[in-house]
Design a protein around this motif. Sequence first.
Motif, short mmCIF file in Angstrom:
data_model
loop_
_atom_site.label_atom_id
_atom_site.label_comp_id
_atom_site.label_asym_id
_atom_site.label_seq_id
_atom_site.Cartn_x
_atom_site.Cartn_y
_atom_site.Cartn_z
N LYS A 1 6.75 5.56 -2.89
CA LYS A 1 6.81 4.32 -2.54
C LYS A 1 5.78 4.15 -1.28
N THR B 1 2.42 4.30 -2.45
CA THR B 1 1.91 3.28 -3.33
C THR B 1 1.69 1.98 -2.46
N GLN B 2 2.50 1.63 -1.29
CA GLN B 2 2.44 0.64 -0.36
C GLN B 2 0.98 0.88 0.20
N ALA C 1 -1.84 0.15 -2.03
CA ALA C 1 -1.78 -1.34 -2.10
C ALA C 1 -2.60 -1.97 -1.17
N SER C 2 -2.11 -1.69 0.34
CA SER C 2 -2.59 -2.27 1.54
C SER C 2 -4.15 -1.99 1.49
N LEU D 1 5.86 -10.82 -0.77
CA LEU D 1 5.05 -9.56 -0.78
C LEU D 1 5.66 -8.49 -1.39
N THR D 2 6.86 -8.24 -1.12
CA THR D 2 7.64 -7.00 -1.53
C THR D 2 7.64 -7.04 -3.16
N ASN E 1 4.06 -6.31 -4.52
CA ASN E 1 3.79 -4.81 -4.34
C ASN E 1 4.82 -4.12 -5.42
N VAL F 1 2.65 -4.18 -8.19
CA VAL F 1 1.59 -2.92 -8.09
C VAL F 1 2.28 -1.38 -8.24
N GLU F 2 3.17 -1.25 -7.88
CA GLU F 2 3.97 0.18 -8.23
C GLU F 2 4.14 0.30 -9.74
N ALA G 1 -6.22 -7.38 -6.70
CA ALA G 1 -5.30 -7.49 -5.37
C ALA G 1 -5.77 -8.84 -4.78
N GLU H 1 -3.35 -11.79 -4.87
CA GLU H 1 -2.18 -11.65 -3.75
C GLU H 1 -2.07 -13.14 -3.24
#
Length: 160
Positions: free
Chosen positions: A5, A8-9, A12-13, A119-120, A123, A126-127, A151, A154
Motif C-alpha cells: 500500500k 502504491t501510494q 500514485a503520487s 483522494l483515498t 488511490n 489506483v491500487e 492520473a 484526479e
Amino acid sequence: MKSLKVITQIAASAMLLFAAAQPALAAQDPTGSKQTTYPGISSDALEKFGGEAGVHNWVEALFYYIMLDNRINKIFIEHGNVARQIALNTQLEQMVLGGAVQYEGASMSAAHADLGITLTQFNAVVEAAYNACERVNTPYSVCNQLIAALAPFERSIVTR
C-alpha cells in the motif's frame, strides 16, 4: 501487505506529479486512422497491453478488484451500470493507449461530479489498477504508462 500500500501510494503520487505536467489527450490524427497516444506513452503501448482484447481483460480485472474493495465498491454499484462502466473504461484506456476508438462516455468531471470521491478512494482505484496488472500479467513498465496518463483525471474525479 502494508508495504504494498505504501509503495502504491508513493507510485500514485509520483505519477500524479509526472502526469500533471502533461497536456490533455491529443486529438485524433487528420487521417482518422489512429488515435495519437498520450504524451509519455510509447507508440507500441496498446500492443504491449495485448491489443484491444488485452485492455478489455485488464479493465475486467480492474473491476474485479474494485468490487472486492469495500472502500470503493459501493460507489460503483450504486451509481451506475457496472457492465457499462467496464465498456466505457475499456474505450477510454484504448484511446489513451493510441487505439482507434471513440470514447462515448461523459467527461470525467460530469461523470463524477455528484459522487463525492475522496483522494483515498481515488488511490484505492489506483491500487486496484496495479493489482489488475499483476492479474493479467501486464508488465509494470507498460502499466505505469497508462496509469500516469490517467492520473491527471484526479483533478476532475476527486471532489471532497
